[in-house]
Write a protein that holds these residues in place. Sequence first.
Motif, PDB file in Angstrom:
ATOM      1  N   MET A  46      25.412   7.987   9.499  1.00  0.00           N
ATOM      2  CA  MET A  46      24.440   8.723  10.268  1.00  0.00           C
ATOM      3  C   MET A  46      24.798  10.212  10.195  1.00  0.00           C
ATOM      4  SD  MET A  46      23.352   8.237  14.241  1.00  0.00           S
ATOM      5  CE  MET A  46      23.092   6.491  13.917  1.00  0.00           C
ATOM      6  N   LEU A  47      23.837  11.016   9.779  1.00  0.00           N
ATOM      7  CA  LEU A  47      24.104  12.438   9.598  1.00  0.00           C
ATOM      8  C   LEU A  47      22.782  13.198   9.631  1.00  0.00           C
ATOM      9  CD1 LEU A  47      25.140  12.751   5.824  1.00  0.00           C
ATOM     10  CD2 LEU A  47      23.963  10.820   6.793  1.00  0.00           C
ATOM     11  N   ASN A  48      22.887  14.521   9.769  1.00  0.00           N
ATOM     12  CA  ASN A  48      21.655  15.296   9.770  1.00  0.00           C
ATOM     13  C   ASN A  48      21.285  15.699   8.339  1.00  0.00           C
ATOM     14  OD1 ASN A  48      23.021  17.768   9.100  1.00  0.00           O
ATOM     15  ND2 ASN A  48      23.541  18.050  11.260  1.00  0.00           N
ATOM     16  N   HIS A  49      20.127  16.323   8.201  1.00  0.00           N
ATOM     17  CA  HIS A  49      19.598  16.621   6.869  1.00  0.00           C
ATOM     18  C   HIS A  49      20.527  17.558   6.097  1.00  0.00           C
ATOM     19  CE1 HIS A  49      16.778  18.049   3.777  1.00  0.00           C
ATOM     20  NE2 HIS A  49      16.095  16.950   4.013  1.00  0.00           N
ATOM     21  N   GLN A  50      21.083  18.561   6.778  1.00  0.00           N
ATOM     22  CA  GLN A  50      21.972  19.501   6.106  1.00  0.00           C
ATOM     23  C   GLN A  50      23.252  18.805   5.643  1.00  0.00           C
ATOM     24  OE1 GLN A  50      23.260  22.838   8.466  1.00  0.00           O
ATOM     25  NE2 GLN A  50      24.071  23.942   6.704  1.00  0.00           N
ATOM     26  N   GLU A  51      23.813  17.948   6.487  1.00  0.00           N
ATOM     27  CA  GLU A  51      25.022  17.213   6.112  1.00  0.00           C
ATOM     28  C   GLU A  51      24.749  16.299   4.915  1.00  0.00           C
ATOM     29  OE1 GLU A  51      27.000  16.929  10.600  1.00  0.00           O
ATOM     30  OE2 GLU A  51      25.626  15.374   9.867  1.00  0.00           O
ATOM     31  N   ALA A  52      23.598  15.648   4.923  1.00  0.00           N
ATOM     32  CA  ALA A  52      23.244  14.776   3.802  1.00  0.00           C
ATOM     33  C   ALA A  52      23.109  15.576   2.519  1.00  0.00           C
ATOM     34  CB  ALA A  52      21.940  14.042   4.107  1.00  0.00           C
ATOM     35  N   SER A  53      22.526  16.771   2.636  1.00  0.00           N
ATOM     36  CA  SER A  53      22.368  17.637   1.467  1.00  0.00           C
ATOM     37  C   SER A  53      23.720  18.054   0.896  1.00  0.00           C
ATOM     38  CB  SER A  53      21.546  18.872   1.851  1.00  0.00           C
ATOM     39  OG  SER A  53      21.474  19.787   0.790  1.00  0.00           O
ATOM     40  N   LEU A  54      24.661  18.398   1.773  1.00  0.00           N
ATOM     41  CA  LEU A  54      25.980  18.835   1.330  1.00  0.00           C
ATOM     42  C   LEU A  54      26.776  17.684   0.703  1.00  0.00           C
ATOM     43  CD1 LEU A  54      26.959  21.140   4.342  1.00  0.00           C
ATOM     44  CD2 LEU A  54      26.411  21.880   2.003  1.00  0.00           C
ATOM     45  N   ILE A  55      26.700  16.517   1.305  1.00  0.00           N
ATOM     46  CA  ILE A  55      27.474  15.379   0.811  1.00  0.00           C
ATOM     47  C   ILE A  55      26.957  14.889  -0.533  1.00  0.00           C
ATOM     48  CG2 ILE A  55      28.014  12.939   1.243  1.00  0.00           C
ATOM     49  CD1 ILE A  55      28.212  13.638   4.213  1.00  0.00           C
ATOM     50  N   THR A  56      25.629  14.864  -0.671  1.00  0.00           N
ATOM     51  CA  THR A  56      25.048  14.352  -1.913  1.00  0.00           C
ATOM     52  C   THR A  56      24.948  15.421  -2.996  1.00  0.00           C
ATOM     53  OG1 THR A  56      22.789  14.849  -1.156  1.00  0.00           O
ATOM     54  CG2 THR A  56      23.679  12.641  -0.672  1.00  0.00           C
ATOM     55  N   GLY A  57      24.976  16.695  -2.584  1.00  0.00           N
ATOM     56  CA  GLY A  57      24.747  17.775  -3.537  1.00  0.00           C
ATOM     57  C   GLY A  57      23.311  17.856  -4.001  1.00  0.00           C
ATOM     58  N   MET A  58      22.408  17.282  -3.212  1.00  0.00           N
ATOM     59  CA  MET A  58      20.987  17.225  -3.581  1.00  0.00           C
ATOM     60  C   MET A  58      20.186  18.142  -2.672  1.00  0.00           C
ATOM     61  SD  MET A  58      20.849  13.061  -4.017  1.00  0.00           S
ATOM     62  CE  MET A  58      19.142  12.956  -4.550  1.00  0.00           C
ATOM     63  N   ALA A  59      20.376  19.431  -2.853  1.00  0.00           N
ATOM     64  CA  ALA A  59      19.776  20.409  -1.939  1.00  0.00           C
ATOM     65  C   ALA A  59      18.262  20.358  -1.924  1.00  0.00           C
ATOM     66  CB  ALA A  59      20.246  21.815  -2.318  1.00  0.00           C
ATOM     67  N   ASP A  60      17.649  20.044  -3.037  1.00  0.00           N
ATOM     68  CA  ASP A  60      16.185  20.063  -3.122  1.00  0.00           C
ATOM     69  C   ASP A  60      15.563  18.677  -3.028  1.00  0.00           C
ATOM     70  OD1 ASP A  60      16.191  22.857  -3.494  1.00  0.00           O
ATOM     71  OD2 ASP A  60      16.599  22.592  -5.646  1.00  0.00           O
TER      72      ASP A  60
END
Length: 257
Positions: free
Chosen positions: A1-15
Amino acid sequence: MLNHQEASLITGMADATAEEMARRLLESHGATVVVIKCGPRGALVFDGKTVVEVPAYRSKEVWKIGSGDNFVAHFAHHWLQHNRSCFESADLASKATAFYCESRAFATPESLAAFNPSPIVVSARYAAGWRPTVYLAGPFFTLAQLWQVEEARDNLLSMGLGVFSPYHDVGLGSAEDVVSVDLEAVERTDLVFAICDGLDSGTIYEIGFARALDKPVVVYCENEGEENLKMMAGSECCLVTDYVSAIYETLWLAATL
């Protein structure tokens, strides 16, 4: 469970979309369920087969401290202890978080059952990635006023909104230098966040101009009485006495435009 920014950072999928990030997280971390919190859009829940978007719910006030922990605790309680589906658990956790933000209390089964908040329904263009621009109205003639304008601008920007700030984008000057530029900005922007303690004449004028254009206005004011705010209340401005709640009210309103 994480927020959108955390998910972006962990996956490296900014877009990437929240769903794309959820699928990557499920694969890379061996999770059973992924929950990504997406601000006013609520939360995306993915169990490997089904994707469900659970709404965020409105609260009369917003108390941020501990709200994320509250969501996690209620989700775990309903999913792990009561064997509810991850989707129902996330929805109950979202409602419980709204209850906590409004009351600063942990929701019991009885209080949660009696609590009936309205979901935030974002517009199609907001869901597609469009972000509104807020006109930041307020005085900036003392250190305290400047600090408040800086904070409001930073907080609104951190919510992903565009901000037009007369202090930052126009600056000080004569009436000939600034008035027409400011009023044109009111026309261009989508809604107004107005700081009204002190009843600055320029801010009041900007509010009236915005309402004449049928622009939504959120009025943040802690220290003025009802009589001084009568025109704002009567012209359907949204009056909020708590700063954090006013920022969130602006975000929720912007997301529906």
